[in-house]
Design an enzyme around this catalytic site. Structure first.
Site, PDB file in Angstrom:
ATOM      1  N   GLY A  73      -0.252   4.963  -1.310  1.00 43.10           N
ATOM      2  CA  GLY A  73      -1.333   5.706  -0.654  1.00 43.10           C
ATOM      3  C   GLY A  73      -0.808   6.871   0.168  1.00 43.10           C
ATOM      4  O   GLY A  73       0.379   7.204   0.130  1.00 43.10           O
ATOM      5  N   ASP A 124       2.629  -1.929  -4.260  1.00 40.71           N
ATOM      6  CA  ASP A 124       1.252  -1.435  -4.384  1.00 40.71           C
ATOM      7  C   ASP A 124       0.614  -2.037  -5.631  1.00 40.71           C
ATOM      8  O   ASP A 124       1.308  -2.495  -6.540  1.00 40.71           O
ATOM      9  CB  ASP A 124       1.242   0.095  -4.485  1.00 40.71           C
ATOM     10  CG  ASP A 124      -0.080   0.689  -3.998  1.00 40.71           C
ATOM     11  OD1 ASP A 124      -0.072   1.334  -2.934  1.00 40.71           O
ATOM     12  OD2 ASP A 124      -1.106   0.504  -4.676  1.00 40.71           O
ATOM     13  N   TYR A 159     -15.522   0.117   8.280  1.00 33.29           N
ATOM     14  CA  TYR A 159     -14.080   0.363   8.463  1.00 33.29           C
ATOM     15  C   TYR A 159     -13.710   0.188   9.943  1.00 33.29           C
ATOM     16  O   TYR A 159     -12.750  -0.513  10.274  1.00 33.29           O
ATOM     17  CB  TYR A 159     -13.779   1.787   7.981  1.00 33.29           C
ATOM     18  CG  TYR A 159     -12.387   2.295   8.226  1.00 33.29           C
ATOM     19  CD1 TYR A 159     -11.284   1.713   7.613  1.00 33.29           C
ATOM     20  CD2 TYR A 159     -12.171   3.408   9.051  1.00 33.29           C
ATOM     21  CE1 TYR A 159     -10.007   2.212   7.823  1.00 33.29           C
ATOM     22  CE2 TYR A 159     -10.909   3.915   9.254  1.00 33.29           C
ATOM     23  CZ  TYR A 159      -9.826   3.316   8.641  1.00 33.29           C
ATOM     24  OH  TYR A 159      -8.568   3.818   8.850  1.00 33.29           O
ATOM     25  N   GLY A 198       0.846  -1.201   0.000  1.00 32.74           N
ATOM     26  CA  GLY A 198       0.000   0.000   0.000  1.00 32.74           C
ATOM     27  C   GLY A 198       0.874   1.241   0.000  1.00 32.74           C
ATOM     28  O   GLY A 198       0.529   2.280   0.553  1.00 32.74           O
TER      29      GLY A 198
HETATM   30  C1  AKB Z   1     -10.566   8.087   7.910  1.00 28.79           C
HETATM   31  O1  AKB Z   1     -11.023   9.243   8.000  1.00 28.79           O
HETATM   32  O2  AKB Z   1     -11.218   7.118   7.527  1.00 28.79           O
HETATM   33  C2  AKB Z   1      -9.132   7.857   8.330  1.00 28.79           C
HETATM   34  C3  AKB Z   1      -9.030   7.421   9.738  1.00 28.79           C
HETATM   35  C4  AKB Z   1      -9.307   8.360  10.838  1.00 28.79           C
HETATM   36  O3  AKB Z   1      -8.713   6.283   9.986  1.00 28.79           O
HETATM   37  N1  AKB Z   1      -8.369   9.052   8.104  1.00 28.79           N
END
Ligand code: AKB
Length: 316
Positions: free
Chosen positions: A13, A36, A142, A10
């Site tokens: 990035g 990457d 996430y 990665g």
């Molecule tokens: C996001 O905004 O998703 C990232 C993080 C805070 O992990 N920058």
């Protein structure tokens, strides 16, 4: 350290671009392989390999070819992008982690770095000076992947002795690379738009305070954690890390010091509810106590440095 060979997955990035540079300065160009699925954003001073973070065999081939001992796995979908394709986000964020943890368990790697995030926290978490150990009920895919990933890192360390280390990054701000799909990206966009057009429409409301950090501090923290003696790394989930906490109106006021005519307006979108579920500031006393972390940049220092570096790039 003789024999240390690093692979950054990665590497093209936002963090990868600057981390590769920092690692090469410290350990030598030839000892850091940038990897990457995309071509790098900047010219490479060391080896580059095309790699898919979900292709175990491909990663193994690079480890064998370059005699890699440490992997920094940065490939991931960030908070805002992940919400558009939760199933793929889960697959990428978790499968890639399992691959490197398994390679380390099999003795093919000595050390692994995997980034976590303030996204492990959620709406039920205390918002100010959020403790290292507290309620963590994330509201985004996430955040769920980061929270689960942290637990897997701790499990692999405890059960198999894998030396895996992690930081819960706040929003990261830098001038060398573009951010890629996060909720905190506004804090980078604001500089580009202010310098190019003198105005910016922010996708978060004016009072949305979030934990942030200037990239040089984040890169130093990452390498310091990886270089710390193993006995100092007492947490094998992710370390809270604090830099600067500010809201959009606060950073806009700082930008205005450099560009007096700068105007900001606000049009909050779906990222607002993600930001509202995250802490406003972070307590990082564990990182300070265990391995000596301390940030260098405050809001003014960060904005001054961003302006000095971005101005010539955007004006040319
Ligand atoms: C996001 O905004 O998703 C990232 C993080 C805070 O992990 N920058």
């Amino acid at each position: 350290m003789p024999g240390k060979k690093i692979l950054v997955i990665g590497s093209s990035g936002q963090i990868g671009t600057e981390l590769v540079e920092g690692l090469r300065e410290r350990f030598g160009d030839a000892n850091v392989v940038a990897g990457d699925i995309k071509e790098p954003q900047v010219e490479q001073s060391g080896p580059f390999a095309m790699v898919n973070a979900m292709d175990r065999r491909g990663i193994e081939r690079i480890i064998e070819k370059y005699d890699i001992s440490e992997v920094y796995l940065l490939a991931a979908l960030l908070s805002a992008t992940a919400e558009k394709d939760p199933a793929f986000a889960w697959q990428l964020n978790m499968e890639s982690l399992f691959i490197v943890l398994e390679l380390a368990r099999e003795g093919k790697l000595k050390k692994v770095y995997w980034p976590s995030s303030i996204a492990v926290f959620g709406p039920t978490t205390p918002k100010d000076a959020t403790p290292q150990h507290t309620i963590a009920e994330p509201g985004t895919v996430y955040g769920i992947s980061k929270q689960a990933g942290e637990q897997w890192c701790a499990y692999y360390h405890k059960r198999y002795g894998v030396d895996v280390r992690s930081i819960r990054y706040p929003g990261l701000i830098g001038w060398k690379s573009a951010p890629g799909g996060g909720t905190t990206d506004y804090a980078v966009h604001i500089f580009h738009e202010a310098l190019k057009h003198g105005k910016y429409t922010c996708f978060l409301g004016p009072d949305t305070a979030l934990p942030m950090m200037y990239m040089p501090d984040a890169i130093r923290a990452t390498i310091d954690l990886m270089e710390a003696p193993a006995e100092k790394v007492k947490l094998r989930t992710g370390y809270n890390l604090s830099g600067i906490s500010f809201d959009p109106k606060g950073i806009a006021a700082e930008v205005k010091r450099h560009i007096p005519g700068f105007v900001i307006d606000y049009a909050p979108d779906s990222r607002q509810s993600i930001a509202d579920s995250w802490p406003r500031s972070i307590d990082d006393s564990a990182a300070r106590d265990h391995w000596g972390w301390s940030p260098k940049y405050d809001l003014k220092g960060m904005v001054d440095d961003m302006m000095v570096n971005l101005m010539p790039l955007l004006k040319s």
